[in-house]
Design an enzyme around this catalytic site. Structure first.
Site, PDB file in Angstrom:
ATOM      1  CB  THR A 184      -0.893  -0.005   1.265  1.00 32.63           C
ATOM      2  OG1 THR A 184      -1.499   1.269   1.418  1.00 32.63           O
ATOM      3  CG2 THR A 184      -0.091  -0.304   2.534  1.00 32.63           C
ATOM      4  CG  ASP A 185      -1.146   4.975  -1.006  1.00 31.74           C
ATOM      5  OD1 ASP A 185      -1.734   4.330  -0.107  1.00 31.74           O
ATOM      6  OD2 ASP A 185      -1.723   5.859  -1.682  1.00 31.74           O
ATOM      7  CD  GLU A 186      -3.537   3.208   4.328  1.00 25.39           C
ATOM      8  OE1 GLU A 186      -3.418   3.187   5.556  1.00 25.39           O
ATOM      9  OE2 GLU A 186      -4.590   2.894   3.743  1.00 25.39           O
ATOM     10  CE1 TYR A 245      -3.439  -2.992   5.498  1.00 28.84           C
ATOM     11  CE2 TYR A 245      -3.348  -0.632   5.067  1.00 28.84           C
ATOM     12  CZ  TYR A 245      -3.388  -1.933   4.602  1.00 28.84           C
ATOM     13  OH  TYR A 245      -3.369  -2.184   3.243  1.00 28.84           O
ATOM     14  CE  LYS A 248       0.081  -4.774   2.793  1.00 32.50           C
ATOM     15  NZ  LYS A 248      -0.338  -6.112   2.267  1.00 32.50           N
TER      16      LYS A 248
END
Ligand code: NAD
Length: 334
Positions: free
Chosen positions: A133-135, A158, A162
Site C-alpha cells: 500500500t501507499d500508506e 495496519y 505492511k
C-alpha cells in the site's frame, strides 16, 4: 509467461477476487491456486464461477501456517506467487492490532520461507510479487506525490504491518536472491469490497437513507484506483518488473473524502430517482493518526513497464455504484 502456475493469496477478498477474474479473462495459460483463510472479508462465492472453469483451485488455509504453505508449494509447484492476503482495514487495526501482526507480518514471513525452500533451495525458478500500500509512506502535505524512493513512515498498525512485510520481502531478495517484486498502490474501488470500507458503506447508507459518516472535516485526500486497472498493473509488474524493484500504482484521481461522498450522493440519487442524499452527510470524530493526504506518482510503472489505466474514473465509479445496488442483498444480505 506461458503455462504459469500461480499461488494467489487472499483470492477470496476484494482485490484478490478481481485478480482471479482478471487472470481467467486475460491470461489463458495460467492456472491458479487460491490460498485464503476466509476471514470476515473473504467469501468463496466471489470466485465460484472462476473455480468452475477448472483453472482455479482453492485452499482454505492460513498463510501464517508455514507447514500448510510448504505443503501447497510442494503439491502445486508454483512458478509465481501473487501475495494479497492481509488484514486490510485501518480502523480494525486500531482496535485490534494483533491479527495484523499475525497475518501481515508472520503470514508474509511464512510464505517467504516456503518460497525460499521451494525455489532457492530447490533450484527452481519462481517470482514472488507482494501487493502493498501507499500508506507505508505516511502522510503528504498539500502538494507532491509518493515515489518509490519516498522514505517509509507508517502511521497506523495496519500500515506499519505492511511496511514490515515489504522490508521482509526486500530482505529475502537481498539475502537469499529470491526473485521478488513489490507493488504499492493507492485506495482501490470496485466490485467485491466488503461493506465496511468508505465507498460501499456510503452507497448502502444512501440507499437506506441513513447518516453518511465522514471523518473529521472531510478534507483528507485519497487517490482512487479502479480495481481492474490495479489488477492489470499487478499482472504487468509480475511479468515484466525488474527483480528486487518496487512499483507505485495509481491513476492520479485525487479526491477529498467529502467530494467523493457528494459525488456518490448524486450518483445514487440519480440511480434511485431521488434527491437530497447530501443532507445525510454527518461529520464524525476523526480517526486517530488519520493521514491527511496520499497521492501516487506512477511514472515508473508507466515509463518502464508501459502500464496505463484503461478505465475512466467517471465510468468506473458509475459502474461501481450500480454493481453495489444490485449485489448488496444477494452477496451480503444487506
Ligand atoms: P480484503 O480484506 O478485502 O481481503 C483480504 C483477503 O485475505 C480475505 O479474503 C481474507 O480472508 C484473506 N486473509 C486475511 N488474512 C489471511 C490469512 N492469515 N491467511 C489467508 N488468508 C487471509 O483486502 P483487499 O482490499 O482485497 O486487499 C488485498 C491486498 O491489497 C492487501 O494486502 C492490502 O494490504 C492491499 N491493499 C489494498 C488496498 C485497498 O484499497 N483495498 C490498497 C492498498 C493495498
Amino acid at each position: 509467461m506461458s503455462k504459469s502456475r500461480i499461488i494467489l493469496t487472499g483470492g477470496a477478498g476484494f482485490i484478490g477476487a478481481n485478480l482471479v477474474h482478471y487472470l481467467i479473462d486475460h491470461a489463458p495459460d495460467v492456472t491458479v491456486a487460491v490460498v485464503d483463510k476466509l476471514t470476515y472479508a473473504g467469501n468463496r462465492s466471489y470466485i465460484e464461477d472462476a473455480i468452475a472453469t477448472g483453472r482455479v483451485s482453492f485452499f482454505e488455509d492460513d498463510i501464517a501456517d508455514v507447514g500448510a504453505m510448504q505443503r501447497i508449494f510442494s503439491e502445486f509447484d508454483p512458478t509465481g506467487v501473487l501475495h494479497l492476503a492481509a488484514e486490510s482495514h485501518v480502523d480494525r487495526s486500531i482496535t485490534g492490532p494483533a491479527a495484523f501482526i499475525e497475518s501481515n507480518i508472520v503470514g508474509t514471513f511464512s510464505l517467504l520461507e516456503a518460497a525460499r525452500k521451494h525455489w532457492v533451495d530447490g533450484g527452481r525458478a519462481g517470482r514472488f510479487l507482494h501487493v502493498s500500500t501507499d500508506e507505508v509512506y505516511g502522510s503528504l502535505g498539500a502538494t507532491g506525490a509518493f515515489t518509490e524512493d519516498t522514505p517509509y513512515d507508517p502511521s497506523s498498525p495496519y500500515s506499519a504491518s505492511k511496511a514490515s512485510s515489504d522490508h521482509l520481502v526486500r530482505a529475502y531478495h537481498r539475502t537469499y536472491d529470491l526473485d521478488v517484486v513489490i507493488t504499492n498502490c493507492s485506495n482501490n474501488f470496485g466490485p467485491y469490497q466488503f461493506p465496511e470500507k468508505l465507498i460501499p458503506v456510503i452507497i448502502r447508507n444512501i440507499r437506506d437513507q441513513r447518516p453518511l459518516p465522514v471523518y473529521g472535516d472531510g478534507m483528507n485526500v485519497r487517490d482512487w484506483l479502479y480495481v481492474e486497472d490495479h489488477c492489470a498493473a499487478i499482472w504487468t509488474a509480475f511479468q515484466d518488473g525488474t527483480a528486487g524493484r518496487s512499483y507505485n500504482i495509481g491513476t492520479e484521481n485525487e479526491f477529498e473524502n467529502i467530494r467523493l461522498v457528494e459525488l456518490l450522493c448524486d450518483l445514487v440519487d440519480a440511480e434511485l430517482g431521488r434527491t437530497g442524499a447530501r443532507d445525510l452527510i454527518t461529520f464524525v470524530t476523526d480517526r486517530p493518526g488519520h493521514d491527511r493526504r496520499y497521492a501516487i506518482d506512477p511514472t515508473r510503472i508507466r515509463e518502464e513497464l508501459g502500464w496505463a489505466p484503461q478505465h475512466s474514473f467517471e465510468d468506473a465509479i458509475a459502474h461501481t455504484v450500480q454493481w453495489y445496488l444490485k449485489n448488496f442483498e444477494p452477496i451480503w444480505g444487506v
